[in-house]
Write a protein that holds these residues in place. Structure first.
Motif, PDB file in Angstrom:
ATOM      1  N   PHE A 293       0.970  -1.262  -0.105  1.00 34.45           N
ATOM      2  CA  PHE A 293      -0.059  -0.049  -0.104  1.00 34.45           C
ATOM      3  C   PHE A 293       0.858   1.229   0.105  1.00 34.45           C
ATOM      4  O   PHE A 293       0.365   2.168  -0.552  1.00 34.45           O
ATOM      5  CB  PHE A 293      -1.062   0.053   1.259  1.00 34.45           C
ATOM      6  CG  PHE A 293      -2.025  -1.171   1.084  1.00 34.45           C
ATOM      7  CD1 PHE A 293      -3.052  -1.064   0.094  1.00 34.45           C
ATOM      8  CD2 PHE A 293      -2.128  -2.028   2.053  1.00 34.45           C
ATOM      9  CE1 PHE A 293      -3.703  -2.103   0.127  1.00 34.45           C
ATOM     10  CE2 PHE A 293      -3.126  -3.140   1.877  1.00 34.45           C
ATOM     11  CZ  PHE A 293      -4.055  -3.019   0.798  1.00 34.45           C
ATOM     12  N   ASP A 294       2.059   1.240   0.435  1.00 34.63           N
ATOM     13  CA  ASP A 294       3.151   2.338   0.490  1.00 34.63           C
ATOM     14  C   ASP A 294       3.315   2.556  -1.056  1.00 34.63           C
ATOM     15  O   ASP A 294       3.402   3.825  -1.418  1.00 34.63           O
ATOM     16  CB  ASP A 294       4.106   2.178   1.147  1.00 34.63           C
ATOM     17  CG  ASP A 294       5.351   3.040   0.948  1.00 34.63           C
ATOM     18  OD1 ASP A 294       4.750   4.303   0.905  1.00 34.63           O
ATOM     19  OD2 ASP A 294       6.511   2.954   1.051  1.00 34.63           O
ATOM     20  N   GLN A 295       3.545   1.525  -1.914  1.00 36.04           N
ATOM     21  CA  GLN A 295       3.839   1.657  -3.237  1.00 36.04           C
ATOM     22  C   GLN A 295       2.593   2.410  -4.074  1.00 36.04           C
ATOM     23  O   GLN A 295       2.651   3.319  -4.881  1.00 36.04           O
ATOM     24  CB  GLN A 295       4.062   0.209  -4.066  1.00 36.04           C
ATOM     25  CG  GLN A 295       5.401  -0.456  -3.593  1.00 36.04           C
ATOM     26  CD  GLN A 295       5.400  -1.588  -4.527  1.00 36.04           C
ATOM     27  OE1 GLN A 295       4.608  -1.976  -5.221  1.00 36.04           O
ATOM     28  NE2 GLN A 295       6.416  -2.258  -3.946  1.00 36.04           N
ATOM     29  N   MET A 296       1.545   2.296  -3.661  1.00 36.55           N
ATOM     30  CA  MET A 296      -0.028   2.391  -4.164  1.00 36.55           C
ATOM     31  C   MET A 296       0.015   3.880  -3.635  1.00 36.55           C
ATOM     32  O   MET A 296      -0.617   4.815  -4.687  1.00 36.55           O
ATOM     33  CB  MET A 296      -1.197   1.574  -3.798  1.00 36.55           C
ATOM     34  CG  MET A 296      -1.037   0.317  -4.073  1.00 36.55           C
ATOM     35  SD  MET A 296      -2.621  -0.747  -3.960  1.00 36.55           S
ATOM     36  CE  MET A 296      -3.529   0.098  -5.344  1.00 36.55           C
ATOM     37  N   LEU A 297       0.333   4.420  -2.597  1.00 37.75           N
ATOM     38  CA  LEU A 297       0.184   5.915  -1.972  1.00 37.75           C
ATOM     39  C   LEU A 297       1.121   6.560  -2.821  1.00 37.75           C
ATOM     40  O   LEU A 297       0.745   7.906  -3.272  1.00 37.75           O
ATOM     41  CB  LEU A 297       0.463   5.942  -0.621  1.00 37.75           C
ATOM     42  CG  LEU A 297      -0.433   5.465   0.335  1.00 37.75           C
ATOM     43  CD1 LEU A 297      -0.022   5.398   1.712  1.00 37.75           C
ATOM     44  CD2 LEU A 297      -2.088   6.149   0.224  1.00 37.75           C
ATOM     45  N   GLN A 298       2.093   6.220  -3.071  1.00 37.28           N
ATOM     46  CA  GLN A 298       3.219   6.800  -3.961  1.00 37.28           C
ATOM     47  C   GLN A 298       2.636   7.116  -5.263  1.00 37.28           C
ATOM     48  O   GLN A 298       2.697   8.229  -5.885  1.00 37.28           O
ATOM     49  CB  GLN A 298       4.647   6.312  -3.834  1.00 37.28           C
ATOM     50  CG  GLN A 298       5.515   6.206  -2.469  1.00 37.28           C
ATOM     51  CD  GLN A 298       6.703   5.554  -2.766  1.00 37.28           C
ATOM     52  OE1 GLN A 298       7.470   6.357  -3.478  1.00 37.28           O
ATOM     53  NE2 GLN A 298       7.000   4.649  -1.884  1.00 37.28           N
ATOM     54  N   ARG A 299       2.239   6.246  -6.148  1.00 37.71           N
ATOM     55  CA  ARG A 299       1.809   6.263  -7.525  1.00 37.71           C
ATOM     56  C   ARG A 299       0.362   6.604  -7.563  1.00 37.71           C
ATOM     57  O   ARG A 299       0.328   7.468  -8.760  1.00 37.71           O
ATOM     58  CB  ARG A 299       1.764   4.938  -8.192  1.00 37.71           C
ATOM     59  CG  ARG A 299       1.561   4.866  -9.464  1.00 37.71           C
ATOM     60  CD  ARG A 299       1.934   3.486 -10.044  1.00 37.71           C
ATOM     61  NE  ARG A 299       1.438   3.358 -11.677  1.00 37.71           N
ATOM     62  CZ  ARG A 299       2.268   3.841 -12.735  1.00 37.71           C
ATOM     63  NH1 ARG A 299       3.220   4.444 -12.189  1.00 37.71           N
ATOM     64  NH2 ARG A 299       1.855   3.579 -13.938  1.00 37.71           N
ATOM     65  N   PHE A 300      -0.562   6.543  -6.842  1.00 38.28           N
ATOM     66  CA  PHE A 300      -1.924   6.930  -7.023  1.00 38.28           C
ATOM     67  C   PHE A 300      -2.580   7.922  -6.025  1.00 38.28           C
ATOM     68  O   PHE A 300      -3.612   8.788  -6.270  1.00 38.28           O
ATOM     69  CB  PHE A 300      -2.926   5.718  -7.153  1.00 38.28           C
ATOM     70  CG  PHE A 300      -2.459   4.732  -7.813  1.00 38.28           C
ATOM     71  CD1 PHE A 300      -2.732   5.106  -9.368  1.00 38.28           C
ATOM     72  CD2 PHE A 300      -2.120   3.415  -7.455  1.00 38.28           C
ATOM     73  CE1 PHE A 300      -2.294   3.817 -10.231  1.00 38.28           C
ATOM     74  CE2 PHE A 300      -1.537   2.494  -8.434  1.00 38.28           C
ATOM     75  CZ  PHE A 300      -1.822   2.771  -9.632  1.00 38.28           C
ATOM     76  N   GLY A 301      -1.958   8.300  -4.863  1.00 40.93           N
ATOM     77  CA  GLY A 301      -2.410   9.139  -3.965  1.00 40.93           C
ATOM     78  C   GLY A 301      -3.189   8.266  -3.047  1.00 40.93           C
ATOM     79  O   GLY A 301      -3.521   7.285  -2.866  1.00 40.93           O
ATOM     80  N   SER A 302      -4.388   9.078  -2.375  1.00 38.34           N
ATOM     81  CA  SER A 302      -5.343   8.731  -1.426  1.00 38.34           C
ATOM     82  C   SER A 302      -6.722   9.282  -2.018  1.00 38.34           C
ATOM     83  O   SER A 302      -6.920  10.233  -2.623  1.00 38.34           O
ATOM     84  CB  SER A 302      -4.961   9.007   0.034  1.00 38.34           C
ATOM     85  OG  SER A 302      -5.358  10.390   0.272  1.00 38.34           O
TER      86      SER A 302
END
Length: 821
Positions: free
Chosen positions: A274-283
């Motif tokens: 989920f850290d990868q996803m926060l970096q690429r997509f935000g929240s």
């Protein structure tokens, strides 16, 4: 041997010397803003060292055979000028970056770059040289990144071409003649990649199995420019449950038991994922979990319980406004119920998701939406910027295999987002799309081809449970066919997946052959190849509470990869081009003036078309693609029943067709986890074919004759005749003139500067456009009377009415007399 080089894909070495993999044949699959996306059709692998110095190794041929088992001509894509590893939102955000920020990077790039063709054919001031901003590719979705590592710093950058694996399809939606291109791009992750039962869960770096990023792009093809055109996109993700889990297929069971391989009380791998996803997509990150919640014997519920615990643990350290949203929904249970509609429930979830994440559009809200705002539009989330809207956050959908149920759920979310995209571009008056319309049928066919392709790559067979299955309109004949498909998928998973996994490991560089090491086929398992941290004790341990990367939380809800900061600027380089290079010459790339064009092979005409392929052929039918039609009124079924008609159907090569299976048994297969008691009626297989000729013995022949006329009747000449030798000679001279027109070098320009301008013919390139646009016209000239009428119309709209003259009164009286007397 003659090799026509289209691009270089990779360099690879096993136990002898290096091989170079060349792309020798390509096919255009999509067009985004004038940037062509190609599918690899054929490759050639050439051994670089001379045979006189070659030292043969007995195992070299076997490694070569394993490497070539990865078929590069099957669903691998590339583009010369468009970065396929990033989303459209990211690519256009990079283009909006101020040039002043990159001044230092420009000077540094010109001084330090290794360029053996420096300044070749370019002028020092003005001339043919242009500069463009290039971003570092996102290596997670690049499949030949490891193969290019060894030569990245040793060869010219033109030898480096990054390819992705997945799906790419494009269709044309005609709205009263206005062309709207709907594009679907799926990027398969190259991290922890593999086949169905051999790759489950996550590795120790947070990369999950069968992770695919799907992006739908919508734009008005009337204007191809990124700066002047209207573009919109929406991104969603699928992937295995981010836990340490697996299934043992050695038991020879249709549904092997799910096993948790390792305890993870602090959700370490879920935090990395989920850290990868926060970096690429935000929240926000929204999880739609479709696995079963109620089972007689606990099977899929094991994953749900562990995933809920992991999300609950991670959320207690995040700010509430950026917490991970978890949506559990037992789709199989609702499918078996006769009282509820699965797609209606999915539509409610889709509306909620799209309102939270928003979508990307590169233009501000239209004036009509401001005057007449829609209630749903005002509740839309995302980030509103002066240049348009940004998507913040992403939907992550999963079941057990992330195939059938996941594809249907993603289709419903994509259908909801498509309505908002069409509304944002001013094409519909309400952000809502109904089933049984030409637009939704076109979009559904794209998604079925998308699901078939991904299912073949991961599971070994096409989809079974399609949108028609969950709508309960699938033909009953498909049910008996599913038995053979179940056996086909079971055979593929049990006997051929191991060889496919070895090929993927070798191609992606997960395993590198070397002298003194065990060979790939001698390894009992590839666990330690994908979980490298298990071989050594890590010196640095991630925090149990602050589990995200530093700097990510500060910029939420925006994705960290898209904010302007020093770290992201280091990923950008300034690349120099020649105006006439294929990468940026959009005019020649689109029109191909040096080739004898055939309409049947022209991409923009051969692609799936809503008017030709879906709209009814009857005269008098509403041509709008948003009109609800009966099943017997569609373009593909209006041709009649097979019992009383003899059809001649030509299968077109469409841009998004999935590769055909080797046999009829492999057309589709049992759903990943819905086999056995969970089966429903299966959907028919999408065959992306276009009926172009119909022979009818009844009265309906008159309809076909009225619609399809011969070319001699329309144009006065039979276009099927081959050109004469004189015509071919004339065309050859025309081609020579066009080629000579582009041969402008520095010498000719210096000659022009020394000679008087009136004695020199200055040839202007036909592709010299002021903007990145294939259409460039002169503004229309308007006479004075028309301008006065237009100004009067504007003043009337503001309430300033001009006095009526004598002619106006006479015209009004004549109208009243003819209308009412």
């Amino acid at each position: 041997m003659r090799v026509i080089l289209k691009a270089n894909a990779s360099f690879v070495r096993f136990l002898e010397g290096y091989y170079i993999v060349l792309i020798t044949k390509r096919r255009k699959m999509a067009d985004i803003g004038g940037h062509a996306i190609y599918k690899i059709e054929d490759t050639n692998m050439i051994y670089i060292p001379n045979d006189s110095v070659r030292v043969s190794h007995p195992d070299e041929a076997r490694y070569l055979r394993i490497f070539q088992n990865v078929d590069l001509s099957s669903n691998f894509y590339f583009s010369y000028s468009y970065d396929l590893s990033h989303s459209l939102q990211y690519n256009l955000t990079v283009l909006r970056m101020p040039l002043e920020i990159l001044k230092t990077e420009t000077a540094q790039t010109r001084q330090e770059s290794f360029d053996i063709f420096e300044d070749e054919g370019l002028s020092t001031q003005g001339g043919n040289g242009v500069f463009g901003i290039c971003s570092k590719p996102y290596e997670k979705y690049v499949w030949n990144a490891k193969l290019l590592e060894v030569v990245r710093s040793a060869v010219h950058r033109d030898w480096l071409l990054y390819i992705i694996n997945g799906f790419c399809g494009q269709s044309k939606l005609l709205i009263y003649g206005r062309p709207i291109y709907v594009t679907l791009i799926a990027r398969r992750s190259s991290k922890f990649a593999g086949t169905r039962f051999l790759k489950r869960g996550s590795n120790d770096e947070g990369d999950v199995a069968n992770e695919v990023e799907t992006e739908q792009i919508l734009y008005d093809a009337s204007v191809m420019s990124f700066s002047a055109g209207s573009y919109s996109s929406y991104v969603q993700v699928r992937g295995s449950v981010p836990l340490y889990w697996s299934q043992d297929i050695s038991t020879m069971m249709p549904k092997p038991p799910i096993t948790l391989d390792q305890a993870d009380p602090y959700a370490h791998v879920a935090a990395l994922h989920f850290d990868q996803m926060l970096q690429r997509f935000g929240s926000p990150i929204i999880i739609l979990n479709l696995v079963k919640e109620r089972e007689k014997r606990k099977h899929e519920r094991i994953l749900s319980e562990e995933l809920v615990a992991a999300v609950t643990y991670l959320n207690q350290f995040l700010p509430p406004e950026h917490a991970i949203i978890y949506i559990p929904w037992d789709m199989a249970k609702y499918t078996k119920s006769k009282l509820c509609n699965v797609l209606d429930r999915l539509n409610v979830i889709a509306e909620s998701v799209v309102k939270k994440t928003g979508f990307f559009v590169n233009r501000p809200d239209s004036y009509c939406s401001i005057l007449r705002p829609d209630e749903k539009w005002n509740e839309l989330g995302g980030c509103v910027v002066p240049t348009g809207r940004l998507q913040t956050g992403v939907l992550r959908t999963n079941c057990v295999d992330c195939l059938d149920r996941t594809n249907t759920a993603q289709f419903m979310v994509g259908k909801c987002a498509l309505a908002y995209q069409l509304y944002s571009l001013g094409l519909i008056d309400k952000p809502n799309l109904q089933f049984d319309t030409d637009a939704v049928r076109l979009f559904e066919e794209l998604y079925e081809d998308h699901g078939d392709t991904l299912s073949l790559q991961y599971g070994g067979s096409q989809l079974v449970h399609r949108v028609k299955t969950y709508r309960k309109i699938a033909p009953w004949t498909q049910h008996s066919k599913d038995i053979m498909q179940t056996l086909s998928r079971y055979y593929s998973n049990a006997f051929s997946d191991a060889d496919r996994q070895d090929s993927i490991n070798l191609f992606l560089g997960v395993f590198k052959p070397a002298e003194g090491k065990p060979h790939l086929w001698e390894l009992p398992t590839d666990f330690y190849l994908h979980h490298k941290n298990t071989l050594s004790l890590s010196q640095t341990r991630q925090s149990y509470t602050y589990w995200w990367t530093s700097g990510v939380l500060k910029h939420l809800p925006l994705p960290f990869d898209e904010v302007t900061c020093a770290e992201n600027r280091r990923k950008l380089t300034v690349k120099k081009f020649n105006k006439y290079e294929e990468e940026i010459d959009i005019h020649n790339e689109f029109f191909r003036p040096y080739e004898l064009s055939s309409f049947d092979e022209t991409f923009c005409l051969a692609m799936t078309n809503s008017t030709r392929d879906f709209m009814p052929k009857n005269v008098g039918i509403d041509p709008s693609p948003f009109t609800v039609r009966k099943p017997d009124e569609t373009g593909k079924s209006v041709l009649g029943n097979k019992n009383n008609r003899e059809e001649t159907v030509l299968q077109r090569k469409t841009a998004a067709s999935a590769p055909p299976p080797p046999s009829e048994e492999a057309v589709s297969s049992s759903s990943e986890d819905d086999s056995g008691t969970d089966k429903e009626d299966e959907g028919a297989v999408s065959q992306r074919s276009t009926p172009v000729k119909v022979t009818d013995t009844g009265d309906n022949t008159k309809i076909t004759e009225n619609v399809v006329q011969s070319t001699r009747d329309v144009y006065g000449v039979n276009l099927s005749d081959t050109p004469s030798e004189d015509d071919l000679a004339i065309y050859a001279r025309f081609v020579q003139l066009g080629q000579s027109q582009h041969k402008q070098d520095k010498g000719s320009q210096q000659f022009c500067s020394r000679q008087p301008l009136d004695k020199v013919i200055n040839l202007v390139p036909i592709s010299s456009f002021s903007q990145d646009n294939i259409y460039e016209v002169q503004p229309p000239r308007t006479d004075r009377k028309s301008i006065e009428i237009f100004h009067a119309h504007i003043q009337a709209g503001r309430g300033n009415m001009q006095p009526l003259g004598r002619d106006d009164f006479l015209m009004y009286r004549e109208y009243i007399r003819n209308r009412y007397m």
